[in-house]
Design a protein around this motif. Sequence first.
Motif, PDB file in Angstrom:
ATOM      1  N   GLU A 247       0.825  -1.216   0.000  1.00 53.87           N
ATOM      2  CA  GLU A 247       0.000   0.000   0.000  1.00 53.87           C
ATOM      3  C   GLU A 247       0.855   1.260   0.000  1.00 53.87           C
ATOM      4  OE1 GLU A 247      -2.706   0.476   3.315  1.00 53.87           O
ATOM      5  OE2 GLU A 247      -4.116   1.554   2.049  1.00 53.87           O
ATOM      6  N   GLN A 248       1.967   1.236   0.708  1.00 48.10           N
ATOM      7  CA  GLN A 248       2.779   2.442   0.820  1.00 48.10           C
ATOM      8  C   GLN A 248       3.524   2.776  -0.473  1.00 48.10           C
ATOM      9  OE1 GLN A 248       4.950   1.985   4.609  1.00 48.10           O
ATOM     10  NE2 GLN A 248       3.270   3.185   5.459  1.00 48.10           N
ATOM     11  N   LEU A 252      -0.010   8.370  -4.612  1.00 48.18           N
ATOM     12  CA  LEU A 252      -1.261   9.045  -4.266  1.00 48.18           C
ATOM     13  C   LEU A 252      -0.934  10.509  -4.048  1.00 48.18           C
ATOM     14  CD1 LEU A 252      -4.018   7.679  -3.708  1.00 48.18           C
ATOM     15  CD2 LEU A 252      -3.412   7.613  -1.302  1.00 48.18           C
ATOM     16  N   THR A 319      -0.073  -3.060   4.647  1.00 47.10           N
ATOM     17  CA  THR A 319      -0.418  -1.670   4.958  1.00 47.10           C
ATOM     18  C   THR A 319       0.756  -0.906   5.558  1.00 47.10           C
ATOM     19  OG1 THR A 319      -1.155  -2.193   7.197  1.00 47.10           O
ATOM     20  CG2 THR A 319      -2.803  -2.346   5.450  1.00 47.10           C
ATOM     21  N   GLY A 320       1.884  -1.573   5.760  1.00 45.01           N
ATOM     22  CA  GLY A 320       3.016  -0.914   6.419  1.00 45.01           C
ATOM     23  C   GLY A 320       3.060  -1.262   7.897  1.00 45.01           C
ATOM     24  N   VAL A 321       1.867  -1.365   8.504  1.00 47.90           N
ATOM     25  CA  VAL A 321       1.818  -1.739   9.919  1.00 47.90           C
ATOM     26  C   VAL A 321       1.081  -3.064  10.112  1.00 47.90           C
ATOM     27  CG1 VAL A 321       1.969   0.612  10.817  1.00 47.90           C
ATOM     28  CG2 VAL A 321      -0.255  -0.341  10.255  1.00 47.90           C
TER      29      VAL A 321
END
Lengths: 338, 377
Positions: A247-248, A252, A319-321
């Motif tokens: 996602e990161q 965007l 999601t990075g996390v």
Amino acid sequence: MKRNERVSMKHGAGGRAMRDLIERVFIAGAKAIPGVVGLAEMDDGAAIPMGDGFLVVTTDSHVVVPRFFPGGDIGRLAICGTVNDLAMMGATEPLALTCAAIIEEGFPFEELERIQRSMRQACDEAGCSVLTGDTKVMGKGEIDGVVLNTTGVAFTRTLVRDNGMKAGDRIIVTGPIADHGFAVLVARNDLKLEGDLRSDVAPLNELVRMILKRGGVTAMKDPTRGGVSSAIHEMASKSGVGVVLDEQAIPLRDEVRAAAEVLGIDPLHVANEGKALLGVRADAVDAVLDALRSHPLGREAAVIGTCTQSHPGRIRLHTGVGERLLAEPDGEPLPRIC
Amino acid sequence: MDKQLAQLKFRDPARARALGEALNRVTQEIGRDPISVMHVCGSHEQAIARYGLRATFPRTLNVIMGPGCPVCITDVPEVDEGVALALAGVRVATYGDMLKVPGTKRSLADARADGGRIDIVYSIAQAVDLARDTDEEIVFFATGFETTAVATAAEILRGLPKNLSILSAHKYIPPVMEIVSEMPGSRVEGFLAAGHAATITGSAVFEPFAARHKLPVVVAGFEPLDILAGLLALLEQIRDRKHDVQNLFPRCVNREGNLVAQDKLWRVFEPQGGRWRGIAHIPNGNLRLREEFANVDARKRFKIDIKSLWEDAPSQLTQHCICGDIMSGIAAPKDCPLFGKACIPDSPVGACMVSSEGTCRIWHQYGGVPDLREEQR
């Protein structure tokens, strides 16, 4: 089939419901022709073998509210949508476009001329023209303003489908996502958001022509209605692979990131009109990225994921996390209420 | 990346990893399987599902969503009251999430299809505006926990237009934590409390509960790192056999809370016992208007006949719905035979699939299987 079942807005939203409708009503019983990419394949267009290549045909109807929005209008959309559907099949030199316009009684000439100028401008950018067309006028209230239908025809020797990804292929997006959907949503609902939210609507055929020369592209799709989520689900399930997205790494714009946060809408579910998702062989990634970034429409291209053998048809999102599955959108995204 | 830094402060991957490792360490030190903790807030579940946090939790850590969706726990007769008013020709203004919540026989959406007039509003202030523009009687169907109840109270104290009255289905969170922790079979060893509600009540509101039940409570915010840090603090207390109230959201919450807001809340509302949908009778769980505000109380202004709505039995499908167990934290959406099949956001069977704060709706939105630990291949 449920009794008294009616078509609802979700059947046009680009997600699962729309595919169900097409499969149930239009594909069921349709005759397949050997060697031809047709309805049943549900690709961006049809491909008919001809000589040493394929004739690609596609058609698209355009209704958008409002008709003029930051970054474009219904005319530009009507040309770009069809040019891009051809390009996504590898057909980057349109031979001809057609345009049918259905117009509501009372529609201002001035607006129609503005739409026409915008179509011509988009045609110039794409290097094509509208060669034939049709106009109908319907009574006041029988249609909402104007509906444009465009059909495109092009020849290609490098047919690209949306089902050719293999485990290990990388996923590339050609630029920042969700610009179009947010620009229209904000304009439509007159949401008072600051920042420059502009549609990305643009013809992609020149960009695609450049990357196809480099080779290694295994699948292509433009993430329009339903956004990246819908497109990547379709590519993955047709190709029989799973996908892991980072996602990161997904580009965007700040304005879009902020609007998404405020409205509670996932940018991955939001429409684009000037972006492509590509499946690319790992050894070709650098060359394709090079080509993309040398073109104004691909300057912010990024590798956002990898195809896997495991979990075919499903998309895992880092999601990075943490990590989760990506859902397929099944309706129009609406602002969260509370 | 620089311009994104401010926003990503509470989503920093390296810090998330460090917190994840600490969570692992502490769960091992505790050594039990499973260790169950509960949060009571749809926004916490949103963040946990949105960021895929469950995939990073230790295998033995079970984070349960309790009754944290105010729309979902609005009881069936309360929905019936709204439906009855609408069918009797009164305009009902409410939050969009309430529209499809099932009543005994009809939802507000059904009432609208049958000719009832329902206005969707984003806040009570909008309902006030609506009332000012018309002479018609308007009822604001007020739902939500103490956070939205304060907004309702403030407008009432400011003075409502003559043609606006309130149907209060507001709920108060602290009492339900008592009930859930006393439920037979409850293995909840600690609570993660919602940061936004605590901005009103203050963290001190949980102190009597923590002392009485010997359960730790940690107030946490809604970014991924807030939640991970909150869980870590909770587990450390469980390991050390402590039962303190800890505030890990000090950037918004203090011990006393917002005293002005509390004053308004309790001047207008009094706690009463009442049923929460699917859960139980919750003593002091409902916020009802005090006697002195009877003139704006829709229950006093109108004769609401809900018995006439009870003629037909509910449909077969709802009998399989396990929303109650899900909201009590006893079951998860994956345990429900309807989840993602007969029950989807477009045609929800139970309240948990209706509201954007409902567990089922949230899980559906984020892929249906938020716990990827169960999916590893």
